[in-house]
Write a protein that holds these residues in place. Structure first.
Motif, PDB file in Angstrom:
ATOM      1  N   ALA A  22      55.252  -8.145 -14.660  1.00  0.00           N
ATOM      2  CA  ALA A  22      55.378  -6.825 -15.294  1.00  0.00           C
ATOM      3  C   ALA A  22      54.703  -5.748 -14.453  1.00  0.00           C
ATOM      4  N   LEU A  23      53.509  -6.039 -13.986  1.00  0.00           N
ATOM      5  CA  LEU A  23      52.793  -5.049 -13.184  1.00  0.00           C
ATOM      6  C   LEU A  23      53.489  -4.828 -11.841  1.00  0.00           C
ATOM      7  N   PHE A  24      53.940  -5.910 -11.191  1.00  0.00           N
ATOM      8  CA  PHE A  24      54.654  -5.766  -9.918  1.00  0.00           C
ATOM      9  C   PHE A  24      55.905  -4.914 -10.096  1.00  0.00           C
ATOM     10  N   THR A  25      56.669  -5.191 -11.138  1.00  0.00           N
ATOM     11  CA  THR A  25      57.906  -4.448 -11.389  1.00  0.00           C
ATOM     12  C   THR A  25      57.613  -2.967 -11.613  1.00  0.00           C
ATOM     13  N   TRP A  26      56.594  -2.673 -12.380  1.00  0.00           N
ATOM     14  CA  TRP A  26      56.235  -1.282 -12.641  1.00  0.00           C
ATOM     15  C   TRP A  26      55.704  -0.599 -11.371  1.00  0.00           C
ATOM     16  N   LEU A  27      54.841  -1.272 -10.644  1.00  0.00           N
ATOM     17  CA  LEU A  27      54.285  -0.682  -9.419  1.00  0.00           C
ATOM     18  C   LEU A  27      55.353  -0.458  -8.358  1.00  0.00           C
ATOM     19  N   ARG A  28      56.285  -1.399  -8.261  1.00  0.00           N
ATOM     20  CA  ARG A  28      57.356  -1.309  -7.258  1.00  0.00           C
ATOM     21  C   ARG A  28      58.397  -0.274  -7.659  1.00  0.00           C
ATOM     22  N   PRO A  30      58.734   2.437 -11.044  1.00  0.00           N
ATOM     23  CA  PRO A  30      58.267   3.778 -11.437  1.00  0.00           C
ATOM     24  C   PRO A  30      57.057   4.297 -10.663  1.00  0.00           C
ATOM     25  N   ALA A  31      56.124   3.438 -10.311  1.00  0.00           N
ATOM     26  CA  ALA A  31      54.931   3.897  -9.584  1.00  0.00           C
ATOM     27  C   ALA A  31      55.242   4.172  -8.113  1.00  0.00           C
ATOM     28  N   GLY A  32      56.316   3.571  -7.582  1.00  0.00           N
ATOM     29  CA  GLY A  32      56.769   3.856  -6.230  1.00  0.00           C
ATOM     30  C   GLY A  32      55.936   3.283  -5.106  1.00  0.00           C
ATOM     31  N   THR A  37      51.853  -3.796  -1.207  1.00  0.00           N
ATOM     32  CA  THR A  37      50.774  -3.202  -2.004  1.00  0.00           C
ATOM     33  C   THR A  37      50.952  -3.553  -3.474  1.00  0.00           C
ATOM     34  N   ALA A  38      52.181  -3.417  -3.974  1.00  0.00           N
ATOM     35  CA  ALA A  38      52.467  -3.739  -5.373  1.00  0.00           C
ATOM     36  C   ALA A  38      52.167  -5.202  -5.670  1.00  0.00           C
ATOM     37  N   SER A  99      65.959  -4.307  -1.613  1.00  0.00           N
ATOM     38  CA  SER A  99      66.045  -3.709  -2.951  1.00  0.00           C
ATOM     39  C   SER A  99      64.872  -4.185  -3.813  1.00  0.00           C
ATOM     40  N   PRO A 100      64.510  -3.408  -4.829  1.00  0.00           N
ATOM     41  CA  PRO A 100      63.457  -3.862  -5.742  1.00  0.00           C
ATOM     42  C   PRO A 100      63.767  -5.217  -6.379  1.00  0.00           C
ATOM     43  N   ARG A 101      65.031  -5.470  -6.690  1.00  0.00           N
ATOM     44  CA  ARG A 101      65.408  -6.752  -7.281  1.00  0.00           C
ATOM     45  C   ARG A 101      65.172  -7.901  -6.298  1.00  0.00           C
ATOM     46  N   ALA A 102      65.561  -7.709  -5.052  1.00  0.00           N
ATOM     47  CA  ALA A 102      65.349  -8.747  -4.036  1.00  0.00           C
ATOM     48  C   ALA A 102      63.855  -8.995  -3.834  1.00  0.00           C
TER      49      ALA A 102
END
Length: 139
Positions: A22-28, A30-32, A37-38, A99-102
């Motif tokens: 959850a944190l990785f997905t959010w950092l990668r 919306p947080a950009g 780093t994420a 991509s964020p998904r990859a």
């Protein structure tokens, strides 16, 4: 290895994984933040949840110097994080899947699965050693 140990480790691991993912997905997203780093930040959060769950739950009956346990636990989890980061780096920078998904699949999916094997072995064998255990994979 007992059923209780395996179930406890898996339960704590799933909770830590959920926090990490959850944190990785959010950092990668919306947080950009960048992928490495994420992943590093989400790792620290997941690692903290895993130590607390294992020390207070799965291995609560294991005695030992808490400072040593925490230090070795962190070392084992850093090794696991390096496995995850390597999977992410190979996918993102080596194979060009950007991509964020990859990034999620390689870092939080494949990397996490491989790192979990290492973490279970290390947590059981090096951090919360049971008295009388003949070898690292015996009960």
């Amino acid at each position: 290895m007992s059923r209780r140990e395996l179930l406890g480790f898996a339960t704590v691991g799933l909770l830590a994984y959920a926090v990490d993912l959850a944190l990785f997905t959010w950092l990668r997203g919306p947080a950009g933040l960048g992928p490495l780093t994420a992943k590093a930040l989400s790792f620290v959060a997941g690692c903290s949840v895993a130590y607390a769950g294992n020390a207070l739950g799965t291995y609560r009956h294991q005695r030992g110097p808490k400072g040593r346990q925490y230090a070795v636990f962190l070392a084992v989890n850093v090794a696991g994080a390096l496995v995850q980061l390597l999977c992410l780096a190979v996918s993102h920078y080596g194979l060009g899947y950007t991509s964020p998904r990859a990034d999620t699949v390689s870092g939080a999916g494949i990397g996490m699965a491989l790192a979990t094997v290492l973490r279970f072995w290390g947590t059981r064998t090096l951090v919360f050693r049971a008295e009388g255990r003949v070898g690292p994979w015996t009960g």
